[in-house]
Design a protein around this motif. Sequence first.
Motif, PDB file in Angstrom:
ATOM      1  N   PRO A  12       0.802  -1.226   0.000  1.00 24.13           N
ATOM      2  CA  PRO A  12       0.000   0.000   0.000  1.00 24.13           C
ATOM      3  C   PRO A  12       0.840   1.284   0.000  1.00 24.13           C
ATOM      4  O   PRO A  12       0.502   2.250  -0.687  1.00 24.13           O
ATOM      5  CB  PRO A  12      -0.820  -0.107   1.290  1.00 24.13           C
ATOM      6  N   LEU A  13       1.939   1.297   0.737  1.00 28.42           N
ATOM      7  CA  LEU A  13       2.802   2.480   0.789  1.00 28.42           C
ATOM      8  C   LEU A  13       3.436   2.745  -0.573  1.00 28.42           C
ATOM      9  O   LEU A  13       3.390   3.861  -1.088  1.00 28.42           O
ATOM     10  CB  LEU A  13       3.883   2.311   1.857  1.00 28.42           C
ATOM     11  N   VAL A  14       4.016   1.713  -1.146  1.00 27.99           N
ATOM     12  CA  VAL A  14       4.692   1.857  -2.439  1.00 27.99           C
ATOM     13  C   VAL A  14       3.689   2.250  -3.522  1.00 27.99           C
ATOM     14  O   VAL A  14       3.950   3.155  -4.315  1.00 27.99           O
ATOM     15  CB  VAL A  14       5.439   0.553  -2.806  1.00 27.99           C
ATOM     16  N   THR A  15       2.536   1.612  -3.533  1.00 28.83           N
ATOM     17  CA  THR A  15       1.519   1.920  -4.543  1.00 28.83           C
ATOM     18  C   THR A  15       1.037   3.358  -4.407  1.00 28.83           C
ATOM     19  O   THR A  15       0.901   4.074  -5.406  1.00 28.83           O
ATOM     20  CB  THR A  15       0.329   0.948  -4.417  1.00 28.83           C
ATOM     21  N   GLY A  16       0.792   3.788  -3.185  1.00 34.81           N
ATOM     22  CA  GLY A  16       0.329   5.159  -2.960  1.00 34.81           C
ATOM     23  C   GLY A  16       1.310   6.200  -3.451  1.00 34.81           C
ATOM     24  O   GLY A  16       0.931   7.159  -4.127  1.00 34.81           O
ATOM     25  N   PHE A  17       2.584   6.029  -3.134  1.00 35.78           N
ATOM     26  CA  PHE A  17       3.579   7.005  -3.571  1.00 35.78           C
ATOM     27  C   PHE A  17       3.860   6.899  -5.067  1.00 35.78           C
ATOM     28  O   PHE A  17       4.187   7.898  -5.704  1.00 35.78           O
ATOM     29  CB  PHE A  17       4.864   6.881  -2.749  1.00 35.78           C
ATOM     30  N   THR A  18       3.709   5.719  -5.632  1.00 34.82           N
ATOM     31  CA  THR A  18       3.854   5.575  -7.086  1.00 34.82           C
ATOM     32  C   THR A  18       2.742   6.338  -7.789  1.00 34.82           C
ATOM     33  O   THR A  18       2.983   7.038  -8.775  1.00 34.82           O
ATOM     34  CB  THR A  18       3.838   4.091  -7.492  1.00 34.82           C
ATOM     35  N   LEU A  19       1.514   6.215  -7.283  1.00 32.27           N
ATOM     36  CA  LEU A  19       0.394   6.962  -7.855  1.00 32.27           C
ATOM     37  C   LEU A  19       0.571   8.466  -7.673  1.00 32.27           C
ATOM     38  O   LEU A  19       0.063   9.255  -8.470  1.00 32.27           O
ATOM     39  CB  LEU A  19      -0.924   6.510  -7.227  1.00 32.27           C
ATOM     40  N   LYS A  24      10.753   5.918  -8.121  1.00 28.94           N
ATOM     41  CA  LYS A  24      11.673   4.915  -7.574  1.00 28.94           C
ATOM     42  C   LYS A  24      11.088   4.340  -6.294  1.00 28.94           C
ATOM     43  O   LYS A  24      10.777   5.072  -5.357  1.00 28.94           O
ATOM     44  CB  LYS A  24      13.028   5.546  -7.299  1.00 28.94           C
ATOM     45  N   SER A  25      10.965   3.027  -6.276  1.00 25.95           N
ATOM     46  CA  SER A  25      10.397   2.372  -5.095  1.00 25.95           C
ATOM     47  C   SER A  25      10.871   0.930  -5.028  1.00 25.95           C
ATOM     48  O   SER A  25      11.303   0.360  -6.026  1.00 25.95           O
ATOM     49  CB  SER A  25       8.870   2.418  -5.129  1.00 25.95           C
ATOM     50  N   LEU A  26      10.763   0.391  -3.821  1.00 28.48           N
ATOM     51  CA  LEU A  26      11.121  -1.003  -3.609  1.00 28.48           C
ATOM     52  C   LEU A  26      10.125  -1.596  -2.619  1.00 28.48           C
ATOM     53  O   LEU A  26      10.047  -1.153  -1.475  1.00 28.48           O
ATOM     54  CB  LEU A  26      12.547  -1.128  -3.074  1.00 28.48           C
ATOM     55  N   MET A  27       9.338  -2.542  -3.104  1.00 30.56           N
ATOM     56  CA  MET A  27       8.386  -3.212  -2.238  1.00 30.56           C
ATOM     57  C   MET A  27       9.128  -4.280  -1.451  1.00 30.56           C
ATOM     58  O   MET A  27       9.937  -5.019  -2.003  1.00 30.56           O
ATOM     59  CB  MET A  27       7.272  -3.845  -3.077  1.00 30.56           C
ATOM     60  N   ILE A  49      14.600   9.019   1.689  1.00 32.94           N
ATOM     61  CA  ILE A  49      14.118   7.641   1.709  1.00 32.94           C
ATOM     62  C   ILE A  49      12.830   7.628   2.530  1.00 32.94           C
ATOM     63  O   ILE A  49      12.849   7.955   3.717  1.00 32.94           O
ATOM     64  CB  ILE A  49      15.150   6.684   2.328  1.00 32.94           C
ATOM     65  N   ILE A  50      11.740   7.291   1.899  1.00 32.86           N
ATOM     66  CA  ILE A  50      10.445   7.209   2.571  1.00 32.86           C
ATOM     67  C   ILE A  50      10.228   5.760   2.960  1.00 32.86           C
ATOM     68  O   ILE A  50      10.293   4.871   2.104  1.00 32.86           O
ATOM     69  CB  ILE A  50       9.312   7.711   1.664  1.00 32.86           C
ATOM     70  N   VAL A  51       9.996   5.517   4.260  1.00 37.93           N
ATOM     71  CA  VAL A  51       9.879   4.147   4.749  1.00 37.93           C
ATOM     72  C   VAL A  51       8.599   3.965   5.555  1.00 37.93           C
ATOM     73  O   VAL A  51       8.041   4.917   6.093  1.00 37.93           O
ATOM     74  CB  VAL A  51      11.088   3.738   5.628  1.00 37.93           C
ATOM     75  N   ASN A  52       8.177   2.728   5.649  1.00 40.06           N
ATOM     76  CA  ASN A  52       7.051   2.340   6.489  1.00 40.06           C
ATOM     77  C   ASN A  52       7.511   2.411   7.945  1.00 40.06           C
ATOM     78  O   ASN A  52       8.492   1.774   8.324  1.00 40.06           O
ATOM     79  CB  ASN A  52       6.615   0.926   6.108  1.00 40.06           C
ATOM     80  N   SER A  53       6.819   3.179   8.778  1.00 37.96           N
ATOM     81  CA  SER A  53       7.275   3.381  10.158  1.00 37.96           C
ATOM     82  C   SER A  53       7.232   2.105  10.984  1.00 37.96           C
ATOM     83  O   SER A  53       8.079   1.895  11.854  1.00 37.96           O
ATOM     84  CB  SER A  53       6.458   4.476  10.844  1.00 37.96           C
ATOM     85  N   GLU A  54       6.270   1.241  10.716  1.00 36.68           N
ATOM     86  CA  GLU A  54       6.200  -0.021  11.471  1.00 36.68           C
ATOM     87  C   GLU A  54       7.399  -0.906  11.153  1.00 36.68           C
ATOM     88  O   GLU A  54       8.008  -1.486  12.045  1.00 36.68           O
ATOM     89  CB  GLU A  54       4.901  -0.750  11.156  1.00 36.68           C
TER      90      GLU A  54
END
Length: 107
Positions: A12-19, A24-27, A49-54
Motif C-alpha cells: 500500500p505504501l509503495v503503490t500510494g507514492f507511485t500513484l 523509484k520504489s522497492l516493495m 528515503i520514505i519508509v514504512n514506520s512499522e
Amino acid sequence: MKSNIIVLGDSPLVTGFTLAGISKSLMTNPDSFQKNLETILEDTTYGVIIVNSEMFGTIDWRLKKKLDNLAYPVIVQVADAKNPGKDENEEMRALIKRALGFDINKK
C-alpha cells in the motif's frame, strides 16, 4: 546536487507514492526490510528515503543509531493505515533540524 526520492515499504505504501508520482520504489516485507534499507543507504543518489514506520521500528539498534547520526539522506517514516503515527509535525520538525543543523521554529 540533485538527489532522488525512493520509497521502501509494503504494497500500500509503495503503490500510494507511485500513484503520487514517485518513480523509484522497492516493495519489501518486514523480514528483508533492513537488508533493503542498508542497500539503499549505500547508493548516494538518494537524498530522501520514505519508509514504512512499522517496518522501520524493527531494524537493529546499531543501524538505528547510525541513522540517528546521519544528516543525509533524510529518512521519512510514514505510518500505515493500520497503525496511525504520532504527531507528524514534531517528526518533520526533528527531520528538518537534523538535516539543516538548526531548529527553524526557534526565534
